[in-house]
Design a protein around this motif. Structure first.
Motif, PDB file in Angstrom:
ATOM      1  N   UNK A   1       0.816  -1.211   0.000  1.00 69.12           N
ATOM      2  CA  UNK A   1       0.000   0.000   0.000  1.00 69.12           C
ATOM      3  C   UNK A   1       0.853   1.266   0.000  1.00 69.12           C
ATOM      4  N   UNK A   2       0.340   2.307  -0.664  1.00 67.29           N
ATOM      5  CA  UNK A   2       0.935   3.645  -0.609  1.00 67.29           C
ATOM      6  C   UNK A   2      -0.131   4.624  -0.125  1.00 67.29           C
ATOM      7  N   UNK A   3       0.325   5.699   0.497  1.00 68.55           N
ATOM      8  CA  UNK A   3      -0.557   6.766   0.949  1.00 68.55           C
ATOM      9  C   UNK A   3      -0.402   7.962   0.009  1.00 68.55           C
ATOM     10  N   UNK A   4      -1.523   8.482  -0.473  1.00 67.30           N
ATOM     11  CA  UNK A   4      -1.522   9.615  -1.390  1.00 67.30           C
ATOM     12  C   UNK A   4      -2.360  10.735  -0.777  1.00 67.30           C
ATOM     13  N   UNK A   5      -1.717  11.861  -0.488  1.00 68.52           N
ATOM     14  CA  UNK A   5      -2.399  13.010   0.108  1.00 68.52           C
ATOM     15  C   UNK A   5      -2.371  14.169  -0.884  1.00 68.52           C
ATOM     16  N   UNK A   6      -3.561  14.656  -1.225  1.00 70.36           N
ATOM     17  CA  UNK A   6      -3.701  15.615  -2.318  1.00 70.36           C
ATOM     18  C   UNK A   6      -4.137  16.989  -1.803  1.00 70.36           C
ATOM     19  N   UNK A   7      -3.265  17.954  -1.923  1.00 72.25           N
ATOM     20  CA  UNK A   7      -3.591  19.381  -1.753  1.00 72.25           C
ATOM     21  C   UNK A   7      -4.048  19.781  -0.353  1.00 72.25           C
ATOM     22  N   UNK A   8      -3.504  19.167   0.672  1.00 75.55           N
ATOM     23  CA  UNK A   8      -3.841  19.596   2.034  1.00 75.55           C
ATOM     24  C   UNK A   8      -3.026  20.846   2.369  1.00 75.55           C
ATOM     25  N   UNK A   9      -3.492  21.963   1.805  1.00 77.29           N
ATOM     26  CA  UNK A   9      -2.800  23.247   1.894  1.00 77.29           C
ATOM     27  C   UNK A   9      -3.565  24.185   2.823  1.00 77.29           C
ATOM     28  N   UNK A  10      -2.830  25.045   3.499  1.00 78.08           N
ATOM     29  CA  UNK A  10      -3.433  25.827   4.581  1.00 78.08           C
ATOM     30  C   UNK A  10      -4.535  26.770   4.089  1.00 78.08           C
ATOM     31  N   UNK A  11      -4.452  27.226   2.852  1.00 78.54           N
ATOM     32  CA  UNK A  11      -5.513  28.069   2.314  1.00 78.54           C
ATOM     33  C   UNK A  11      -6.727  27.251   1.906  1.00 78.54           C
ATOM     34  N   UNK A  12      -6.483  26.235   1.097  1.00 70.86           N
ATOM     35  CA  UNK A  12      -7.568  25.410   0.565  1.00 70.86           C
ATOM     36  C   UNK A  12      -8.320  24.671   1.673  1.00 70.86           C
ATOM     37  N   UNK A  13      -7.638  24.346   2.752  1.00 66.73           N
ATOM     38  CA  UNK A  13      -8.293  23.649   3.876  1.00 66.73           C
ATOM     39  C   UNK A  13      -9.525  24.420   4.354  1.00 66.73           C
ATOM     40  N   UNK A  14      -9.489  25.738   4.227  1.00 62.78           N
ATOM     41  CA  UNK A  14     -10.589  26.563   4.730  1.00 62.78           C
ATOM     42  C   UNK A  14     -11.864  26.419   3.903  1.00 62.78           C
ATOM     43  N   UNK A  15     -11.782  25.747   2.764  1.00 58.63           N
ATOM     44  CA  UNK A  15     -12.973  25.492   1.949  1.00 58.63           C
ATOM     45  C   UNK A  15     -13.838  24.375   2.528  1.00 58.63           C
ATOM     46  N   UNK A  16     -13.283  23.599   3.442  1.00 53.46           N
ATOM     47  CA  UNK A  16     -14.019  22.467   4.021  1.00 53.46           C
ATOM     48  C   UNK A  16     -15.068  22.978   5.000  1.00 53.46           C
ATOM     49  N   UNK A  17     -16.334  22.632   4.733  1.00 55.22           N
ATOM     50  CA  UNK A  17     -17.428  23.091   5.590  1.00 55.22           C
ATOM     51  C   UNK A  17     -18.328  21.954   6.087  1.00 55.22           C
ATOM     52  N   UNK A  18     -18.207  20.750   5.516  1.00 56.09           N
ATOM     53  CA  UNK A  18     -19.108  19.662   5.904  1.00 56.09           C
ATOM     54  C   UNK A  18     -18.593  18.858   7.095  1.00 56.09           C
ATOM     55  N   UNK A  19     -17.370  19.122   7.505  1.00 56.23           N
ATOM     56  CA  UNK A  19     -16.738  18.390   8.605  1.00 56.23           C
ATOM     57  C   UNK A  19     -15.767  19.367   9.276  1.00 56.23           C
ATOM     58  N   UNK A  20     -15.513  19.161  10.549  1.00 52.81           N
ATOM     59  CA  UNK A  20     -14.613  20.053  11.273  1.00 52.81           C
ATOM     60  C   UNK A  20     -13.222  20.073  10.633  1.00 52.81           C
ATOM     61  N   UNK A  21     -12.731  21.265  10.401  1.00 55.82           N
ATOM     62  CA  UNK A  21     -11.396  21.441   9.827  1.00 55.82           C
ATOM     63  C   UNK A  21     -10.327  20.799  10.717  1.00 55.82           C
TER      64      UNK A  21
END
Length: 196
Positions: A10-30
Motif C-alpha cells: 500500500x501507498x498513501x496519497x495526500x492531495x492538496x492539504x494546503x493551509x488556504x484550501x483547507x478553509x474550503x471544508x465546511x461539511x466536517x470540522x477542519x
C-alpha cells in the motif's frame, strides 16, 4: 476491491492539504480533517509505507502544504509534486510517475476537498488498475451536497470509502505488535475521542 489492504502492498496519497484550501471544508470540522491527515502520515511513517504528496499553486491563495507534514514525512514533503494548476492530479504525469514509483497497487487517498481534489484522481486510479480506499474524514467539501455527490460518484466507479480509524486498524492488523502499539497510540492521540 474486496481484499484487506496490507501495509507492504500500500501507498498513501495526500492531495492538496494546503493551509488556504483547507478553509474550503465546511461539511466536517477542519480540525478533525487536519488531525486525521497527520494521523495517516504518522501511520505511514511507522509502517514504512511510501507517501506521495502533491500541491497546487502553493504561491497563490491555496497556500503551503500543512507544515506538520514536513516533520512527519520529510522525504515525501521535499519531493512533493507541485502542480501548476492541473485540477485532476492524475492527469499530471509527474504525479502519476510518483505513484508508479512506489511500486504499490493499493492506494489510500485523501484530498483536501472531496468534491474537487479527491474525486477525479481516485476514480482515474481505479480505472488505471489500482485498488483505492478514499479516507472520507481526511477530506471534506464546501457543502454537504458536494460531498454526497462525490462520494456516490466514487463508489459507483469502484472506490472504497473508509475512515481514518478504520484504515489505521486495517493496516495495523495486530495492536500487540511493536508497530501496532505505536499506531494505536497515534489513534488515541489524534483520531479517537478520549476515554475517561
Amino acid at each position: 476491491m474486496n481484499t484487506i489492504f496490507k501495509h507492504e502492498e500500500t501507498a498513501l496519497v495526500l492531495i492538496d492539504h494546503q493551509i488556504g484550501t483547507m478553509q474550503l471544508i465546511k461539511n466536517i470540522s477542519l480540525d478533525v480533517v487536519k488531525r486525521n491527515v497527520l494521523a495517516l502520515a504518522k501511520t505511514a511513517s511507522i509502517l514504512n509505507i511510501p507517501v506521495v504528496l502533491t500541491s497546487s499553486q502553493e504561491e497563490n491563495i491555496q497556500g503551503a502544504l500543512l507544515p506538520e507534514l514536513q516533520d512527519i514525512v520529510p522525504e515525501a514533503f521535499a519531493t512533493r509534486v507541485k502542480r501548476a494548476g492541473i485540477v485532476n492530479a492524475w492527469t499530471d504525469s509527474n504525479f502519476r510517475d510518483a505513484v508508479a514509483k512506489t511500486g504499490r497497487k493499493n492506494l489510500i487517498m485523501a484530498g483536501v476537498t472531496t468534491s474537487v481534489c479527491l474525486v477525479f484522481p481516485a476514480i482515474d486510479a481505479v480505472s488505471a488498475g489500482f485498488s483505492v480506499q478514499a479516507v472520507m474524514d481526511a477530506s471534506g467539501s464546501p457543502s454537504d451536497l458536494a460531498e454526497e455527490m462525490s462520494r456516490r460518484r466514487m463508489e459507483n466507479a469502484g472506490v472504497v470509502l473508509t475512515a481514518t480509524d478504520t484504515i489505521m486498524a486495517e493496516l495495523a492488523q495486530d495492536w500487540s505488535t511493536p508497530t501496532g502499539q505505536q499506531i494505536i497510540q497515534v489513534m488515541f492521540q489524534n483520531v479517537l475521542p478520549s476515554i475517561h
